[in-house]
Design a protein around this motif. Structure first.
Motif, short mmCIF file in Angstrom:
data_model
loop_
_atom_site.label_atom_id
_atom_site.label_comp_id
_atom_site.label_asym_id
_atom_site.label_seq_id
_atom_site.Cartn_x
_atom_site.Cartn_y
_atom_site.Cartn_z
N THR A 147 0.74 -1.23 0.03
CA THR A 147 0.05 -0.04 -0.05
C THR A 147 1.01 1.38 0.02
O THR A 147 0.72 2.09 -0.77
CB THR A 147 -0.97 -0.11 1.13
OG1 THR A 147 -1.67 -1.00 1.33
CG2 THR A 147 -1.67 1.15 1.19
N SER B 193 1.30 3.93 -2.92
CA SER B 193 1.16 5.51 -2.97
C SER B 193 2.40 6.30 -3.37
O SER B 193 2.28 7.24 -3.75
CB SER B 193 0.66 5.73 -1.50
OG SER B 193 1.84 5.79 -0.66
N LYS C 41 -2.64 4.92 -8.53
CA LYS C 41 -3.95 5.26 -7.73
C LYS C 41 -4.64 3.83 -7.83
O LYS C 41 -5.34 3.26 -6.53
CB LYS C 41 -4.79 6.34 -8.37
CG LYS C 41 -3.99 7.49 -7.82
CD LYS C 41 -5.17 8.71 -7.80
CE LYS C 41 -4.53 9.90 -7.36
NZ LYS C 41 -4.09 10.77 -8.25
N ARG D 213 -5.72 1.57 -4.69
CA ARG D 213 -6.96 1.40 -4.06
C ARG D 213 -7.13 -0.28 -3.62
O ARG D 213 -7.63 -0.73 -2.69
CB ARG D 213 -8.06 1.63 -5.32
CG ARG D 213 -9.38 1.88 -4.68
CD ARG D 213 -10.15 2.43 -5.86
NE ARG D 213 -9.76 3.55 -6.32
CZ ARG D 213 -9.98 3.87 -7.59
NH1 ARG D 213 -10.52 2.97 -8.53
NH2 ARG D 213 -9.16 4.82 -8.23
N ARG E 57 -4.89 -1.26 -0.46
CA ARG E 57 -5.35 -0.60 0.67
C ARG E 57 -6.38 -1.86 1.07
O ARG E 57 -6.53 -1.96 2.25
CB ARG E 57 -5.86 0.60 0.50
CG ARG E 57 -6.29 1.37 1.72
CD ARG E 57 -7.00 2.79 1.64
NE ARG E 57 -7.67 3.40 2.40
CZ ARG E 57 -9.02 3.20 2.54
NH1 ARG E 57 -9.55 2.63 1.51
NH2 ARG E 57 -9.78 3.46 3.70
N ILE F 209 -4.13 4.02 7.71
CA ILE F 209 -4.67 3.42 6.44
C ILE F 209 -6.01 3.54 6.06
O ILE F 209 -6.62 3.97 5.11
CB ILE F 209 -4.10 1.69 6.38
CG1 ILE F 209 -2.53 1.69 6.39
CG2 ILE F 209 -4.70 1.24 5.16
CD1 ILE F 209 -2.13 0.41 6.34
N TYR F 210 -6.81 3.35 7.37
CA TYR F 210 -8.44 3.73 6.91
C TYR F 210 -8.56 5.06 6.54
O TYR F 210 -9.40 5.29 5.68
CB TYR F 210 -9.05 3.36 8.37
CG TYR F 210 -10.56 3.40 8.04
CD1 TYR F 210 -11.22 2.15 7.62
CD2 TYR F 210 -11.22 4.41 8.57
CE1 TYR F 210 -12.41 2.23 7.59
CE2 TYR F 210 -12.59 4.40 8.25
CZ TYR F 210 -13.27 3.33 7.68
OH TYR F 210 -14.74 3.42 7.42
N LYS G 191 -6.81 6.90 4.96
CA LYS G 191 -5.94 7.11 3.67
C LYS G 191 -4.81 8.35 3.86
O LYS G 191 -4.56 9.17 3.10
CB LYS G 191 -6.90 7.47 2.42
CG LYS G 191 -7.92 6.45 2.16
CD LYS G 191 -8.79 7.17 0.98
CE LYS G 191 -10.07 5.90 0.92
NZ LYS G 191 -10.73 6.47 -0.10
N LYS G 192 -4.23 8.18 4.94
CA LYS G 192 -3.17 9.21 5.28
C LYS G 192 -1.76 8.54 5.47
O LYS G 192 -1.82 7.32 6.16
CB LYS G 192 -3.56 9.85 6.43
CG LYS G 192 -4.53 11.14 6.11
CD LYS G 192 -4.58 11.94 7.30
CE LYS G 192 -6.12 11.98 7.79
NZ LYS G 192 -6.27 12.64 9.01
N TYR H 158 0.84 6.60 4.41
CA TYR H 158 1.29 5.18 4.32
C TYR H 158 2.41 4.61 5.07
O TYR H 158 2.69 3.59 5.26
CB TYR H 158 0.94 4.84 3.08
CG TYR H 158 -0.72 5.00 2.40
CD1 TYR H 158 -1.88 4.27 2.92
CD2 TYR H 158 -1.00 5.77 1.26
CE1 TYR H 158 -3.15 4.31 2.76
CE2 TYR H 158 -2.32 5.96 1.10
CZ TYR H 158 -3.26 5.09 1.58
OH TYR H 158 -4.52 5.44 1.22
#
Lengths: 337, 451
Positions: free
Chosen positions: A183, A187, A192, A196, A199, A252-253, A255-256, A258
């Motif tokens: 993941t 990133s 992308k 996705r 993740r 991770i949830y 989206k920050k 990684y």
């Protein structure tokens, strides 16, 4: 610090290093296969091979380093584990062989074949399963010494709930560590679509990792109460491990960050692995070998430590160079080099 | 006696793993040197063909390294799995070089990864070339360390054994035992020689097949590799001579078994081939008067210890004589063939690319590897019955597990698969992208010019 403590600490650090980077590799194999089966391979497989191609050999060396160092610092282990692990050890070698060789063949030689992808994916899960047997055996109860000969009680091993919970934990941890790393890597590559997909893998495998850890705790309390009680005394290490896990999941949830999330995953396993290891002491093989009785002579221990420090002075700059070239070079990661 | 069977199968399994691994290990140690030289020549002469040579060799090399890593891991683990009592003893005394070997290989693996994936990344081409040097050094030191472990098995020292207890361990003394210098020299020079011979074989094969149409790329490859093979074949011979002198002094039963030298005597004859009749009478052999004394001590009248000085149960099997002779003959073959080629190359009017010579150069590749196999069989069987000379016999060191037979079958299948795949992949890899095409694509140069 005494030599045996230095020795076991060094070895444990290397085993931890192997655990992390080999998990990335093994899990990536499974994901690549899974993506192929579900027709998503165009999304992630290029990314996976971009990272793994330059580093796969280094992974293997961590493992060789561990077992050579173990025999060096604690020669008694060669005798007991050597005799007991002939079959699981040989099977693990064959899996590693299939994987290592097919790896190079695939990357440098031929087109992607389905059989290869299948072997690549499945050995990624079977190797950790086979190798984790060694840790299971170290808890004692699976090796017997009669008339000066060492026997592995394979039937008992195969029927033990503890043994299976370790296998389960090994497999889900591999998938979780790998997914969180990939993941981060996707990133970084600003890919992308891959991000996705990977993740969701990372989130999916997080809960089973915690469940498997709990099951292993419970079965260990049945199998080796001494070790279990030692672990309870070190409760704060396992507590920290869970905190690290929660932080990484939060990131991770949402989206920050990684990369930082992956560092927390590494810390999660660091605390759990060292908590487990510290509680395991003084036994290397319960009840036959302790680090105090099994340690090599002082002169050899000194020589090994000096060699180790000298080696590190050589290796750490080299490893940094390797990582800078392939992992932290943004252009390479994005496929522009 | 089921126990003897376990010992025998353990020996066979170890022998099989080593025989297979040594092919990849030899190439793994030797080929980086040639890659390094070719790239350096390419940069210095500003010749893209030499650089492509390095690039294509490196690509093939990776395949052999991959298999070598795998078989190396196998032998590393098998030492403990099949010879637990030996490793318990050896682990106490000789684990230092084993440990350092992993460092050397680690070092090599890191830089090999960098080298392979950074071909066109640097403006200054010497930076990329520079990354090949740690690969050469790492590979060579892997060989040095692991060979010192094998040397220790022949002339163990640096510890005291009282009953089952080992004391007074001196790791450096164990590592630098009397067998180490000559053995390391012999292993390194022969690895470079055999790798040169293998690379020369490939070039000679293409030239033979394409005749006059062969690209000059291949001729450059042949010249470079044959020169290397010749130099290292000479060095291997020197190392072999020093090894014989070492054996005469420190391990006389091993030399005596190889030479069928039964009675201790002065001015001893050298026996080539032949066979053993009743009561160990040598028949049909070529005898060179006094040559054994000269080989062993550099003096035609020196006294050479014979097998009569050793108890019967400590004498190695006498068939190692053939292994020794074959190794020497094949080594000489490499010197002679490469010398003839170089001679013809220097004479303007002679054609170094005549068919017979090319065929002999092709044969020299596999024969050089065979020489190494024979040499190792002699080195290992010639140490029998000892696994650690004077301290531990092979029969007392093997595992007691009853599963060894199955493991033998398992590994046999593994090696068959790996060996076959190596050949298939290497062929496919180079067939799918011929030199001419790669030169054109990569350097935008018309290959016709090169002819």
């Amino acid at each position: 610090m005494s030599y045996e403590i230095i020795g076991i600490t060094v070895l444990w650090i290397f085993l931890y290093g192997y655990l992390i980077i080999a998990s990335i590799d093994f899990g990536a194999g499974f994901f690549a296969y899974y993506a192929r089966v579900t027709n998503q391979d165009h999304l992630i497989n290029k990314l996976i091979s971009r990272y793994l191609s330059p580093v796969w050999e280094v992974t293997n060396v961590f493992f060789v380093f561990f077992f050579v160092g173990l025999v060096g610092f604690f020669p008694e282990t060669a005798y007991y584990y050597g005799t007991a692990l002939l079959v699981p050890g040989s099977i693990a070698i064959v899996f590693l062989a299939i994987r290592g060789s097919f790896y190079a063949f695939e990357n440098y030689g031929s087109k992607k074949s389905n059989l290869y992808m299948f072997l690549y994916g499945t050995t990624g899960l079977l190797i950790p399963a086979a190798l984790s047997t060694a840790l299971t055996i170290s808890e004692g109860g699976f090796i017997e010494e009669r008339n000066g000969k060492v026997y592995l009680l394979s039937k008992k091993l195969l029927l033990s709930p503890y043994s299976w919970s370790v296998v389960f934990l090994a497999i889900v941890s591999v998938l979780f560590i790998s997914a969180t790393f990939l993941t981060f890597y996707s990133s970084r590559a600003q890919d992308k679509q891959a991000l996705r997909l990977l993740r969701t893998y990372a989130l999916f495998w997080s809960v089973p990792t915690i469940i498997a850890s709990l099951i292993t705790f419970i079965t260990l309390s049945q199998h080796n109460p001494r070790h279990f009680n030692n672990m309870i005394d070190l409760w704060w290490m396992f507590g920290l491990s869970i905190v690290m896990f929660l932080i990484s999941m939060f990131l991770i949830y949402n989206k920050k960050y990684y990369g930082i999330a992956f560092i927390f995953v590494m810390l999660q396993f660091f605390f759990a692995f060292f908590g487990y290891g510290k509680a395991h002491l003084p036994y290397l093989l319960d009840p036959y070998i302790t680090i105090y009785e099994g340690v090599t002579h002082e002169s050899m221990a000194k020589a090994l430590i000096v060699a180790f420090i000298g080696g590190l002075c050589l290796l750490i700059p080299s490893l940094i160079l390797l990582l800078r070239t392939f992992l932290f070079d943004a252009d390479y990661v994005r496929g522009k080099k | 006696m089921p126990e003897l069977d376990t010992v025998l199968v353990s020996r066979l399994l170890t022998a099989m793993t080593l025989a297979f691994h040594i092919i990849y290990a030899t190439i793994g140690v030797g080929v980086p040197l040639f890659i390094c030289i070719a790239e350096w020549l390419g940069i210095k002469k500003n010749d893209i063909e030499y650089r492509l040579l390095a690039r294509r060799w490196a690509r093939g090399y990776v395949i052999t390294v991959a298999v070598g890593v795998v078989t190396g891991t196998a032998i590393g683990l098998q030492l403990s799995l099949l010879w637990p009592s030996f490793m318990k003893l050896a682990g106490n005394v000789i684990s230092l070089p084993l440990f350092m070997e992993t460092f050397a290989f680690f070092f090599e693996a890191i830089f090999l990864g960098i080298y392979l994936y950074t071909w066109d990344r640097f403006k200054n081409p010497y930076i990329h070339w520079f990354f090949s040097i740690p690969v050469v050094i790492g590979a060579a030191f892997s060989a040095v360390f692991i060979t010192s472990v094998n040397a220790f098995m022949n002339t163990p020292q640096g510890f005291t054994l009282i009953g089952d207890t080992i004391t007074a361990i001196d790791p450096l003394k164990a590592m630098f035992n009397p067998a180490t210098p000559t053995k390391v020299f012999h292993v390194l020079s022969s690895a470079y020689m055999a790798s040169g011979a293998i690379l020369a074989m490939i070039a000679a094969y293409v030239i033979l097949r394409k005749g006059k149409n062969a690209h000059r790329y291949h001729k450059k490859a042949l010249k470079l590799t044959v020169i290397g093979t010749f130099i290292f074949a000479i060095m291997t011979a020197i190392a072999g001579d020093l090894s014989a002198k070492f054996l005469a002094k420190y391990q006389p039963e091993k030399l005596a078994a190889a030479e069928w030298h039964f009675e201790t005597e002065e001015a001893a004859d050298l026996i080539l081939f032949g066979r053993l009749g009743e009561d160990n009478v040598v028949e049909n052999a070529i005898k060179i008067p006094k040559a054994l004394s000269f080989l062993a001590f550099g003096d035609f009248n020196a006294e050479v210890t014979g097998l009569d000085k050793f108890p019967e149960d400590e004498i190695p099997p006498l068939w190692v004589h053939y292994m020794f002779d074959l190794m020497v003959i094949l080594g000489l073959f490499a010197i002679v063939i490469t010398f003839i080629y170089l001679l013809m190359l220097m004479r303007k009017r002679w054609n170094p690319y005549n068919k017979l010579l090319l065929i002999l150069l092709i044969a020299n590749g596999p024969l050089a590897l065979l020489a190494i196999e024979f040499g190792w069989i002699y080195a290992e069987v010639g140490r029998q019955p000892w696994i650690l000379r004077g301290f531990l016999k092979v029969q007392d060191a093997a595992t007691t597990s009853s599963q060894v037979n199955n493991m033998f079958v398992l590994f046999f299948m593994l090696y068959v698969v790996l060996g076959t795949l190596t050949v298939i992949i290497l062929r496919r890899m180079f067939r799918s992208l011929p030199v001419e095409q790669e030169l054109e694509e990569r350097y935008d140069i018309h290959s016709m010019e090169g002819r």
